[in-house]
Write a protein that holds these residues in place. Sequence first.
Motif, PDB file in Angstrom:
ATOM      1  N   UNK A   1      18.855  58.024  31.643  1.00 16.11           N
ATOM      2  CA  UNK A   1      19.869  57.086  32.111  1.00 16.11           C
ATOM      3  C   UNK A   1      20.987  57.785  32.882  1.00 16.11           C
ATOM      4  N   UNK A   2      20.794  59.053  33.218  1.00 12.55           N
ATOM      5  CA  UNK A   2      21.847  59.782  33.923  1.00 12.55           C
ATOM      6  C   UNK A   2      22.188  59.166  35.262  1.00 12.55           C
ATOM      7  N   UNK A   3      21.180  58.567  35.905  1.00 13.50           N
ATOM      8  CA  UNK A   3      21.419  57.979  37.216  1.00 13.50           C
ATOM      9  C   UNK A   3      22.355  56.779  37.144  1.00 13.50           C
ATOM     10  N   UNK A   4      22.581  56.252  35.959  1.00 11.85           N
ATOM     11  CA  UNK A   4      23.467  55.101  35.782  1.00 11.85           C
ATOM     12  C   UNK A   4      24.896  55.513  35.428  1.00 11.85           C
ATOM     13  N   UNK A   5      25.114  56.801  35.246  1.00 14.39           N
ATOM     14  CA  UNK A   5      26.389  57.284  34.727  1.00 14.39           C
ATOM     15  C   UNK A   5      27.442  57.416  35.816  1.00 14.39           C
ATOM     16  N   UNK A   6      28.675  57.075  35.439  1.00 17.06           N
ATOM     17  CA  UNK A   6      29.838  57.262  36.296  1.00 17.06           C
ATOM     18  C   UNK A   6      30.980  57.773  35.447  1.00 17.06           C
ATOM     19  N   UNK A  47      22.037  51.709  24.034  1.00 15.78           N
ATOM     20  CA  UNK A  47      21.443  50.590  24.774  1.00 15.78           C
ATOM     21  C   UNK A  47      20.333  51.041  25.714  1.00 15.78           C
ATOM     22  N   UNK A  48      19.865  52.277  25.569  1.00 16.58           N
ATOM     23  CA  UNK A  48      18.956  52.887  26.544  1.00 16.58           C
ATOM     24  C   UNK A  48      17.719  52.037  26.828  1.00 16.58           C
ATOM     25  N   UNK A  49      17.147  51.438  25.791  1.00 16.68           N
ATOM     26  CA  UNK A  49      15.902  50.674  25.975  1.00 16.68           C
ATOM     27  C   UNK A  49      16.140  49.251  26.482  1.00 16.68           C
ATOM     28  N   UNK A  50      17.390  48.861  26.658  1.00 17.05           N
ATOM     29  CA  UNK A  50      17.698  47.470  26.987  1.00 17.05           C
ATOM     30  C   UNK A  50      18.315  47.282  28.368  1.00 17.05           C
ATOM     31  N   UNK A 264      19.275  47.888  14.316  1.00 12.20           N
ATOM     32  CA  UNK A 264      18.192  46.962  14.644  1.00 12.20           C
ATOM     33  C   UNK A 264      17.837  47.024  16.126  1.00 12.20           C
ATOM     34  N   UNK A 265      18.851  47.024  16.996  1.00  8.16           N
ATOM     35  CA  UNK A 265      18.592  46.951  18.440  1.00  8.16           C
ATOM     36  C   UNK A 265      17.947  48.227  18.978  1.00  8.16           C
ATOM     37  N   UNK A 266      18.126  49.351  18.287  1.00  8.13           N
ATOM     38  CA  UNK A 266      17.488  50.589  18.713  1.00  8.13           C
ATOM     39  C   UNK A 266      16.073  50.697  18.150  1.00  8.13           C
ATOM     40  N   UNK A 267      15.907  50.279  16.916  1.00 11.63           N
ATOM     41  CA  UNK A 267      14.594  50.373  16.269  1.00 11.63           C
ATOM     42  C   UNK A 267      13.650  49.259  16.707  1.00 11.63           C
ATOM     43  N   UNK A 268      14.209  48.126  17.136  1.00 14.34           N
ATOM     44  CA  UNK A 268      13.396  46.964  17.523  1.00 14.34           C
ATOM     45  C   UNK A 268      13.874  46.433  18.875  1.00 14.34           C
ATOM     46  N   UNK A 269      13.743  47.220  19.939  1.00 16.56           N
ATOM     47  CA  UNK A 269      14.317  46.828  21.227  1.00 16.56           C
ATOM     48  C   UNK A 269      13.766  45.527  21.808  1.00 16.56           C
ATOM     49  N   UNK A 270      12.479  45.251  21.611  1.00 12.82           N
ATOM     50  CA  UNK A 270      11.916  44.022  22.173  1.00 12.82           C
ATOM     51  C   UNK A 270      12.488  42.788  21.489  1.00 12.82           C
ATOM     52  N   UNK A 271      12.576  42.833  20.160  1.00 17.54           N
ATOM     53  CA  UNK A 271      13.153  41.697  19.425  1.00 17.54           C
ATOM     54  C   UNK A 271      14.632  41.545  19.757  1.00 17.54           C
ATOM     55  N   UNK A 272      15.332  42.673  19.865  1.00 18.87           N
ATOM     56  CA  UNK A 272      16.759  42.631  20.202  1.00 18.87           C
ATOM     57  C   UNK A 272      16.966  42.074  21.599  1.00 18.87           C
ATOM     58  N   UNK A 273      16.108  42.464  22.514  1.00 15.70           N
ATOM     59  CA  UNK A 273      16.225  42.010  23.897  1.00 15.70           C
ATOM     60  C   UNK A 273      16.076  40.492  23.990  1.00 15.70           C
ATOM     61  N   UNK A 274      15.152  39.936  23.227  1.00 14.47           N
ATOM     62  CA  UNK A 274      14.959  38.484  23.238  1.00 14.47           C
ATOM     63  C   UNK A 274      16.214  37.769  22.747  1.00 14.47           C
ATOM     64  N   UNK A 275      16.835  38.305  21.703  1.00 17.87           N
ATOM     65  CA  UNK A 275      18.061  37.706  21.156  1.00 17.87           C
ATOM     66  C   UNK A 275      19.200  37.823  22.157  1.00 17.87           C
TER      67      UNK A 275
END
Length: 284
Positions: A1-6, A47-50, A264-275
Amino acid sequence: MRELSSSVSAGQMEWHVQMAGAEIGENGTKKPVALLLHGTGSSAHSWAELVSVLAKSHWVIAPDLPGHGFTINHQSEQLSLTLITHKLAELLRALGAEQIDSIIGHSAGATLGLQYSLLYPAPKHILGLNPSLVSLPSFYHSFLAPLINPIATSSFVSSMIADFLPFTSMIDKLLDSTNSKLNGIQRERYKLLFKQKNHINGSLNFMAATDIPNLLAHAHEITSELTFLVANQDSWVRKEELLAVIHRYFPRSTVIQKDGGHLFHEANPEAALAIIQSALDLAQ
């Protein structure tokens, strides 16, 4: 995610911010702004996976909070939750993002998001993931509470802790205590963070700054739509206590319960993303 850093200078701080998704969409109109606020001891890596998925529809802003990660606090004064909120507002002003459409906050980041909505233009929606609206558990206290005092939050002691922790299993034990199944890469991110004395100092200060009783006393003034994710196996913010606080102080909020731990959001990124995407849709 370095390319997103400022790196952004604002509020006597040098902020590390990850931003994704253009401010202006392909149709020439402004994209809605989603502000992601990590919890104590974490950073924008949470938030890396989201981020990449959320950036398709939103301008995503995910800062390292004061003293965390690569954000440097140039002030010597102890930060309160209110002062941290003002500093965050100065960052958003510098980015040209004073009006936030949605805040997604994890743990103490959710608490910060709620406080922000009391002091600045309220976002349409706030999603709190395992919000730290109750006292911390005994394990957390036994690990960190002895360190929260003027001596331990000094740079000297923080430096000693940073030198000591990499040679122990304490970080793994702390992560295990969240009841969240993190992979090796995710664990290494936390181990890297806790090698930095500034991060340890910032984590301890943020934990000490969170004034939950004062926030709850003003909960009735919050106008944003609220959704709370409550993880059933969260041993840090326990389900029974958290649900009682939510029902008492945020009776109009939507509560979602899922099996999982504090991260939860790190361990279950797909479920977290839906929420998260569901909450973002409600804010549009």
